[in-house]
Design an enzyme around this catalytic site. Structure first.
Site, mmCIF file in Angstrom:
data_model
loop_
_atom_site.group_PDB
_atom_site.id
_atom_site.type_symbol
_atom_site.label_atom_id
_atom_site.label_comp_id
_atom_site.label_asym_id
_atom_site.label_seq_id
_atom_site.Cartn_x
_atom_site.Cartn_y
_atom_site.Cartn_z
ATOM 1 N N ARG A 17 0.815 -1.212 0.000
ATOM 2 C CA ARG A 17 0.000 0.000 0.000
ATOM 3 C C ARG A 17 0.860 1.278 0.000
ATOM 4 O O ARG A 17 0.683 2.159 -0.828
ATOM 5 C CB ARG A 17 -0.851 -0.075 1.268
ATOM 6 C CG ARG A 17 -1.784 1.003 1.544
ATOM 7 C CD ARG A 17 -2.548 0.611 2.817
ATOM 8 N NE ARG A 17 -3.346 -0.589 2.605
ATOM 9 C CZ ARG A 17 -4.546 -0.574 2.046
ATOM 10 N NH1 ARG A 17 -5.072 0.562 1.675
ATOM 11 N NH2 ARG A 17 -5.214 -1.690 1.891
ATOM 12 N N THR A 18 1.806 1.343 0.897
ATOM 13 C CA THR A 18 2.644 2.536 1.014
ATOM 14 C C THR A 18 3.565 2.675 -0.204
ATOM 15 O O THR A 18 3.751 3.759 -0.742
ATOM 16 C CB THR A 18 3.476 2.473 2.305
ATOM 17 O OG1 THR A 18 2.597 2.253 3.397
ATOM 18 C CG2 THR A 18 4.249 3.748 2.528
ATOM 19 N N LYS A 40 21.771 -10.511 2.479
ATOM 20 C CA LYS A 40 23.131 -11.065 2.507
ATOM 21 C C LYS A 40 23.994 -10.376 3.550
ATOM 22 O O LYS A 40 25.211 -10.528 3.563
ATOM 23 C CB LYS A 40 23.774 -10.923 1.119
ATOM 24 C CG LYS A 40 23.045 -11.693 0.039
ATOM 25 C CD LYS A 40 23.736 -11.517 -1.318
ATOM 26 C CE LYS A 40 22.834 -11.909 -2.461
ATOM 27 N NZ LYS A 40 22.568 -10.786 -3.367
ATOM 28 N N ARG A 74 11.387 1.860 3.813
ATOM 29 C CA ARG A 74 10.690 1.233 4.928
ATOM 30 C C ARG A 74 11.593 0.133 5.471
ATOM 31 O O ARG A 74 12.218 -0.604 4.714
ATOM 32 C CB ARG A 74 9.362 0.638 4.477
ATOM 33 C CG ARG A 74 8.488 0.192 5.653
ATOM 34 C CD ARG A 74 7.216 -0.430 5.128
ATOM 35 N NE ARG A 74 6.255 -0.678 6.178
ATOM 36 C CZ ARG A 74 5.248 0.129 6.469
ATOM 37 N NH1 ARG A 74 5.088 1.258 5.811
ATOM 38 N NH2 ARG A 74 4.387 -0.196 7.415
ATOM 39 N N HIS A 116 6.127 7.182 10.962
ATOM 40 C CA HIS A 116 5.582 6.989 9.623
ATOM 41 C C HIS A 116 5.013 8.339 9.195
ATOM 42 O O HIS A 116 3.800 8.515 9.100
ATOM 43 C CB HIS A 116 4.497 5.898 9.668
ATOM 44 C CG HIS A 116 4.011 5.445 8.327
ATOM 45 N ND1 HIS A 116 4.617 5.824 7.145
ATOM 46 C CD2 HIS A 116 2.975 4.650 7.968
ATOM 47 C CE1 HIS A 116 3.964 5.268 6.132
ATOM 48 N NE2 HIS A 116 2.961 4.564 6.611
#
Ligand SMILES: [Zn+2]
Lengths: 303, 139
Positions: free
Chosen positions: A51-52, A80, A101, A129
């Protein structure tokens, strides 16, 4: 070059400026269609949030820019063992701006310290956020025309809901805002927020009843009450229906109430409410794209 | 009181809370310093009953500011040519770098070892420090 890591990084004036730009984009999108031509946005999603991510990508595409990036750590270099700093330094060679994010709190700050392109925090664990809060603010502004003199109800999980904490914080900067904090006792807002409200002399009430609070609200911000937040299933089952918004409960609400929700929802707003003109949560999604467009323009210093 | 010779050039860290002397000694990395150093424990003190003292007879570049965080009671005396030229209480530093570890398991510092642990003074009255990354309180 500036980054946006936390909503408090922005002054009230800067928020007003972003909202003005977003409103101008909505009024005349064509004017902005090529503003970011040849610019690239990288979306680095070390934790998935479709969504974001789509909202950021749509924002950049509508500005005439292009997008690149990855989602979830398992198919990227981070899996990794590469550090956040190395990843963003690499990506900074290709992209003009990064939306990131990450499941760990503070990761976007590390990125902004080690990288020359602006970083937008698109969510760092349960911490910040800021673009969600900007979307909330734009929606309130468009629906109400102002931030002062509002009675703002926050309902549901007020303990863990970071969007709630950050919206309260942002709204305390305006005149004569009253908060009605509606939650089960187990999920009341954290003490540090109550301390802040007391210190600033901002009026608030805490209540367990959505019905009782309803008549005075101008804004109702709904969040989900998750079962895993409760110690036992009994408490959850006893309480969950009290925090579900239905058409019945809206009977006593103001005609111009504005209902918000950060989405996704599960069942905390009955689908029947969607057709009520007071339901603004899908407008909020759209506004999220416009405010991200305004933010990208600001951080890229594109006039 | 036990006699320890006066120093010529260096610092005397006085009024250390009794029992904290060794912690300060290690914090200042004094075990790696090649100079005359005395750590006096449980010295009698009119003000404190008993106290610890550290005397360092060498002009070193020590992180004295951060001592205010570890033990706010201390007094620092700077000695030049056998004479005390300066006496002060260290202030709470604005920033602590790699002095406190962030204990928040959700903090980025918990997974990336090479990131310095930095705490910022967020409340002067209570001496509250918070992690600059995740805002967790220093404990
Ligand atoms: Zn931390």
């Amino acid at each position: 070059m500036r980054s946006l890591l936390d909503i408090v990084d922005l002054t009230v004036e800067e928020i007003d400026e972003l909202i003005a730009t977003a409103n101008d984009i909505i009024a005349d999108p064509d004017k902005y269609a090529e503003k970011c031509k040849r610019k690239k946005l990288a979306t680095l999603f070390f934790e998935p949030s479709t969504r974001t991510r789509l909202s950021f990508e749509a924002a950049m595409l509508e500005l005439g820019g292009s997008v690149l990036g990855f989602s979830a750590a398992n198919n990227s270099s981070a899996a990794k063992g590469e550090s956040v700093a190395d990843t963003v330094k690499t990506v900074g060679c290709y992209a003009d701006i990064i939306a990131m994010r990450h499941p760990k709190e503070g990761a976007p700050m590390i990125a902004s310290m080690r990288c020359d392109v602006p970083i937008i925090n698109a969510g760092d664990g349960g911490h910040n956020h800021p673009t969600q809060t900007l979307a909330d603010l734009l929606t309130i502004n468009r629906e109400k025309g102002h931030f002062d003199n509002l009675v703002v109800g926050m309902c549901g999980d007020l303990k863990f809901g970071r969007t709630v904490h950050s919206l309260i914080h942002a709204l305390t900067r305006y005149e004569n805002v009253k908060f009605v904090l509606i939650s089960p006792d187990e999920l009341k807002v954290p003490e540090y927020i109550i301390d802040e409200l007391n210190k600033e002399g901002i009026p608030y009430v805490e209540t367990t009843s959505l019905e009782e609070a309803m008549p005075e609200l101008d804004i109702l911000y709904m969040t989900r009450v998750q079962q895993e937040r409760f110690f036992n299933e009994e408490d959850y089952l006893r309480l969950k229906d009290s925090y579900i918004l239905t058409l019945d409960k809206l009977d006593t609400a103001k005609k111009d109430l504005c209902i918000l929700h950060p989405l996704p929802r599960v069942n905390e707003i009955s689908v029947a409410v969607d057709d009520d003109p007071r339901a603004c949560y899908f407008k909020q999604v759209l506004n999220g794209k416009y405010i991200r467009m305004a933010l990208i323009l600001k951080l890229l210093e594109v006039a | 009181m036990m006699k320890v010779g006066a120093i010529n050039n260096g610092v005397v860290i006085d009024h250390i809370t009794a029992g904290k002397g060794m912690e300060l000694y290690h914090f200042l990395n004094l075990d790696h310093v090649d100079a005359p150093i005395a750590l006096i424990k449980n010295a009698p003190s009119q003000k404190m009953g008993k106290k610890d003292i550290i005397k360092i007879d060498a002009e070193l570049n020590l992180a004295l500011d951060a001592l205010g965080y570890i033990d706010p009671n201390v007094t620092i005396n700077v000695v030049k040519d056998g004479v005390r030229v300066e006496k002060f209480h260290p202030q709470l530093p604005e920033k602590l770098t790699n002095i406190v570890q962030c204990k928040n398991p959700r903090c980025i510092t918990s997974v990336e070892q090479e990131i310095p642990h930095v705490f910022k003074l967020t409340n002067k009255e209570t001496g509250e420090y918070r992690c600059i990354y995740c805002e967790a309180k220093a404990r």
